[in-house]
Design an enzyme around this catalytic site. Structure first.
Site, PDB file in Angstrom:
ATOM      1  N   LYS A  22      19.027 -22.273 108.638  1.00  0.00           N
ATOM      2  CA  LYS A  22      19.583 -22.658 107.336  1.00  0.00           C
ATOM      3  C   LYS A  22      19.583 -24.181 107.197  1.00  0.00           C
ATOM      4  CE  LYS A  22      24.314 -22.918 106.741  1.00  0.00           C
ATOM      5  NZ  LYS A  22      24.664 -24.223 106.186  1.00  0.00           N
ATOM      6  N   ASN A  23      20.114 -24.863 108.213  1.00  0.00           N
ATOM      7  CA  ASN A  23      20.314 -26.308 108.073  1.00  0.00           C
ATOM      8  C   ASN A  23      19.008 -27.092 108.063  1.00  0.00           C
ATOM      9  OD1 ASN A  23      22.977 -25.800 107.907  1.00  0.00           O
ATOM     10  ND2 ASN A  23      23.511 -26.578 109.952  1.00  0.00           N
ATOM     11  N   ARG A  93      27.587 -28.123  99.312  1.00  0.00           N
ATOM     12  CA  ARG A  93      27.604 -29.574  99.500  1.00  0.00           C
ATOM     13  C   ARG A  93      26.248 -30.104  99.962  1.00  0.00           C
ATOM     14  NH1 ARG A  93      32.080 -32.198 100.000  1.00  0.00           N
ATOM     15  NH2 ARG A  93      31.047 -33.465 101.578  1.00  0.00           N
ATOM     16  N   CYS A 117      35.971 -29.709 101.040  1.00  0.00           N
ATOM     17  CA  CYS A 117      35.614 -28.300 101.194  1.00  0.00           C
ATOM     18  C   CYS A 117      36.508 -27.712 102.261  1.00  0.00           C
ATOM     19  CB  CYS A 117      34.140 -28.124 101.511  1.00  0.00           C
ATOM     20  SG  CYS A 117      33.741 -28.414 103.219  1.00  0.00           S
ATOM     21  N   ILE A 124      30.845 -38.792 102.148  1.00  0.00           N
ATOM     22  CA  ILE A 124      29.440 -39.222 102.220  1.00  0.00           C
ATOM     23  C   ILE A 124      29.334 -40.753 102.222  1.00  0.00           C
ATOM     24  CG2 ILE A 124      28.418 -37.111 101.250  1.00  0.00           C
ATOM     25  CD1 ILE A 124      28.043 -38.734  98.634  1.00  0.00           C
ATOM     26  N   ASP A 125      30.423 -41.405 102.697  1.00  0.00           N
ATOM     27  CA  ASP A 125      30.419 -42.871 102.707  1.00  0.00           C
ATOM     28  C   ASP A 125      29.291 -43.453 103.570  1.00  0.00           C
ATOM     29  OD1 ASP A 125      31.942 -41.605 104.753  1.00  0.00           O
ATOM     30  OD2 ASP A 125      32.819 -43.531 105.318  1.00  0.00           O
ATOM     31  N   ASP A 306      29.282 -25.692 114.875  1.00  0.00           N
ATOM     32  CA  ASP A 306      28.922 -24.424 114.226  1.00  0.00           C
ATOM     33  C   ASP A 306      28.983 -23.232 115.189  1.00  0.00           C
ATOM     34  OD1 ASP A 306      28.582 -25.818 111.911  1.00  0.00           O
ATOM     35  OD2 ASP A 306      26.385 -25.770 111.913  1.00  0.00           O
ATOM     36  N   ARG A 398      26.292 -16.836 102.998  1.00  0.00           N
ATOM     37  CA  ARG A 398      25.717 -18.184 102.834  1.00  0.00           C
ATOM     38  C   ARG A 398      24.730 -18.500 103.952  1.00  0.00           C
ATOM     39  NH1 ARG A 398      29.539 -22.467 103.669  1.00  0.00           N
ATOM     40  NH2 ARG A 398      27.543 -23.505 103.779  1.00  0.00           N
TER      41      ARG A 398
HETATM   42  C1  UD1 Z   1      25.678 -30.594 108.982  1.00  0.00           C
HETATM   43  C2  UD1 Z   1      25.478 -29.099 108.953  1.00  0.00           C
HETATM   44  C3  UD1 Z   1      26.732 -28.373 109.424  1.00  0.00           C
HETATM   45  C4  UD1 Z   1      27.137 -28.889 110.798  1.00  0.00           C
HETATM   46  C5  UD1 Z   1      27.258 -30.410 110.776  1.00  0.00           C
HETATM   47  C6  UD1 Z   1      27.549 -31.005 112.133  1.00  0.00           C
HETATM   48  C7  UD1 Z   1      23.953 -28.774 107.106  1.00  0.00           C
HETATM   49  C8  UD1 Z   1      23.724 -28.204 105.757  1.00  0.00           C
HETATM   50  N1  UD1 Z   1      25.202 -28.690 107.595  1.00  0.00           N
HETATM   51  O1  UD1 Z   1      26.719 -30.919 108.062  1.00  0.00           O
HETATM   52  O2  UD1 Z   1      26.454 -26.980 109.501  1.00  0.00           O
HETATM   53  O3  UD1 Z   1      28.389 -28.329 111.128  1.00  0.00           O
HETATM   54  O4  UD1 Z   1      26.029 -30.999 110.306  1.00  0.00           O
HETATM   55  O5  UD1 Z   1      26.625 -30.581 113.053  1.00  0.00           O
HETATM   56  O6  UD1 Z   1      23.044 -29.268 107.745  1.00  0.00           O
HETATM   57  N2  UD1 Z   1      31.140 -37.884 107.646  1.00  0.00           N
HETATM   58  C9  UD1 Z   1      31.740 -38.964 107.063  1.00  0.00           C
HETATM   59  N3  UD1 Z   1      30.998 -39.738 106.207  1.00  0.00           N
HETATM   60  C10 UD1 Z   1      29.689 -39.459 105.939  1.00  0.00           C
HETATM   61  C11 UD1 Z   1      29.083 -38.341 106.546  1.00  0.00           C
HETATM   62  C12 UD1 Z   1      29.832 -37.558 107.396  1.00  0.00           C
HETATM   63  O7  UD1 Z   1      32.926 -39.250 107.298  1.00  0.00           O
HETATM   64  O8  UD1 Z   1      29.063 -40.198 105.155  1.00  0.00           O
HETATM   65  C13 UD1 Z   1      31.932 -37.027 108.552  1.00  0.00           C
HETATM   66  C14 UD1 Z   1      32.115 -35.626 107.982  1.00  0.00           C
HETATM   67  O9  UD1 Z   1      33.227 -35.568 107.114  1.00  0.00           O
HETATM   68  C15 UD1 Z   1      32.317 -34.806 109.228  1.00  0.00           C
HETATM   69  C16 UD1 Z   1      31.439 -35.518 110.265  1.00  0.00           C
HETATM   70  O10 UD1 Z   1      31.203 -36.833 109.741  1.00  0.00           O
HETATM   71  O11 UD1 Z   1      33.653 -34.872 109.635  1.00  0.00           O
HETATM   72  C17 UD1 Z   1      30.102 -34.841 110.541  1.00  0.00           C
HETATM   73  O12 UD1 Z   1      29.394 -34.693 109.350  1.00  0.00           O
HETATM   74  P1  UD1 Z   1      27.799 -34.517 109.301  1.00  0.00           P
HETATM   75  O13 UD1 Z   1      27.215 -34.616 110.671  1.00  0.00           O
HETATM   76  O14 UD1 Z   1      27.304 -35.430 108.248  1.00  0.00           O
HETATM   77  O15 UD1 Z   1      27.678 -33.009 108.843  1.00  0.00           O
HETATM   78  P2  UD1 Z   1      26.938 -32.430 107.584  1.00  0.00           P
HETATM   79  O16 UD1 Z   1      25.606 -33.093 107.447  1.00  0.00           O
HETATM   80  O17 UD1 Z   1      27.859 -32.390 106.421  1.00  0.00           O
END
Ligand code: UD1
Length: 426
Positions: A22-23, A93, A117, A124-125, A306, A398
């Site tokens: 999926k990812n 998201r 969520c 996404i900062d 995950d 999902r």
């Molecule tokens: C992706 C995966 C999700 C997996 C996660 C971690 C997809 C669709 N989803 O989610 O299944 O659990 O990787 O392996 O691929 N964060 C910030 N600021 C940012 C970006 C992230 O604070 O700009 C924080 C997030 O809130 C979270 C952590 O960093 O607490 C990890 O997030 P990230 O690795 O970005 O996960 P996703 O890409 O959302």
């Protein structure tokens, strides 16, 4: 209301083939925006999140043909919009993965701001800070992110404060056409990032180092469409291996690379699960009691968040106590209270779960808290006394294609059924 019902205590054994990840599929679909023409993706899972990403692409003008359920022909030649509205981002998201590709193709993008969520704030900062370093200007207004690069994107070094999967992918895609060289330092190393870099390179990009903490992208002027096979889903595989370990009979999983589950398999051996690894398959079974084992989630190659819920389900039946530490998402222990309804003894202290093993689960009505938590509840039902009814199964849909059918093919007594929604009477 649709639910999954499981009658516990039956033999579950056999072989199951996992789908594409999926990812990975979601990001590969987004990346097709950058190569006008028809890209063919094979081994695409038929799951709700892929359908949402399909809507995101159609919304900006792409045409999608589905061949034999798992092959997508995505024609992005007529894409003429760079906007992804809130109703799509709110559904998933990961829709924000189009930010980088839209900036690459059009030099601008409007993407609705994702809200919180159920597994945490998921900010996404880092995506924004990284893109700013490449020359992107941002304005946030009326719930939308307006991104533009009036002078084009230019390469720079971006050091991520955390190895975020989404930020690494967005930056990698945004920098494919950037002038000069972009370096992403402290990049995420997940196999899905390697899959994305591989496809972009097949399309003509110049990306080096994906899978390591430093990724270098040398800008190119165009990408061409390709045919690409989505990497096997290590998390779906891990879920079925956890099921083999829980129930005890051998479950063989094919269609993925066991190397992508390195630490999970090592930890499962410590927990008392027997593992046999082959090149493209893996078998899990159990001959001894489950042993309490501390787990902490970390970015790849650490233990994946995950797989945390499925592992909590195993440890809740271990002979003793252990601690699960969740380092990635701040609100990912919602499974604990549902599992407690089935007899588990789990105490949550901040980002630690203290799991005291119990002898058995008892079947109950429970509600999926999220995607992996939902799968873990179905798992628990397989070994619980009596019948377990899992609701809110849209979470499971999902990310798991044919979860019920695959379990039934292994011998589980499990079915999808519709029951009256008692909340309707309120
Ligand atoms: C992706 C995966 C999700 C997996 C996660 C971690 C997809 C669709 N989803 O989610 O299944 O659990 O990787 O392996 O691929 N964060 C910030 N600021 C940012 C970006 C992230 O604070 O700009 C924080 C997030 O809130 C979270 C952590 O960093 O607490 C990890 O997030 P990230 O690795 O970005 O996960 P996703 O890409 O959302």
């Amino acid at each position: 209301m649709e639910v999954i019902q499981i009658e516990g205590g039956h033999r579950v054994t056999g072989e199951v083939r996992v789908e594409g990840a999926k990812n990975s599929a979601l990001k590969l679909m987004a990346a097709t925006i950058m190569a006008p023409g028809v890209t063919t993706l094979t081994n695409v899972p038929n799951i709700a999140d892929v359908h949402v990403m399909g809507k995101v692409l159609k919304n900006i003008g792409a045409r999608i043909e589905v061949v034999n359920e798992h092959e997508l022909k995505i024609d992005t030649s007529a894409v003429d919009s760079w906007e992804t509205p809130y109703h799509l981002v709110a559904k998933m998201r990961a829709s924000t993965a189009v930010l980088g590709p839209l900036l690459s193709r059009f030099g601008k993008a409007i993407v609705a701001m994702p809200g919180g969520c159920n597994i945490g704030a998921r900010k996404i900062d880092m995506h924004i800070l990284g893109l700013e370093a490449l020359g992107v200007e941002f304005k946030v207004d009326h719930g939308n992110i307006y991104a533009s690069a009036p002078n084009g994107l230019s390469g720079d070094t971006v050091t991520l404060s955390f190895a975020s999967v989404g930020a690494t992918e967005n930056l990698m895609m945004a920098s494919v056409f950037a002038r000069g060289t972009t370096t992403i330092d402290n990049a995420a190393r997940e196999p899905e990032i390697v899959d994305l870099a591989n496809m972009l390179n097949e399309m003509g990009a110049k990306i080096k180092g994906a899978g390591s903490p430093v990724i270098e992208i040398e800008g190119v002027s165009e990408l061409h469409p390709v045919t690409h096979e989505v990497v096997g889903d290590r998390i779906e595989a891990g879920t079925f291996l956890a099921i083999g370990g829980l129930v005890g009979e051998p479950v063989t999983v094919t269609g993925f690379s066991p190397a992508h589950l390195g630490l999970v398999l090592k930890k499962y051996e410590q927990i008392g699960i027997s593992i046999r690894r082959d090149a493209r398959a893996c078998t899990a079974w159990r001959e001894r009691p489950l042993r309490p084992t501390d787990i902490q989630t970390l970015p790849f190659p650490g233990f994946p968040t995950d797989m945390q819920a499925q592992t909590m389900c195993l440890l809740a039946l271990a002979e003793g106590s252990c601690i699960i530490t969740e380092n990635i998402f701040e609100n990912r222990f919602m499974l604990a209270s549902e599992l407690s309804r089935m007899g588990a003894d789990i105490v949550i202290e901040g980002h630690h779960a203290i799991v005291h093993g119990v002898k058995r689960f008892s079947g109950a009505q429970v509600k999926s808290p999220d995607l992996r938590g939902g799968a873990a509840l179905v798992m628990a039902g397989l070994v619980a006394d009596g019948v377990t009814t899992v609701s809110a199964i849209h979470h499971i849909d999902r990310g798991y294609e044919g979860f019920v059918e695959k379990l039934a093919s292994l011998g589980a007594r499990v079915s999808r059924t519709t029951v009256p929604d008692e909340e309707d009477d309120l």
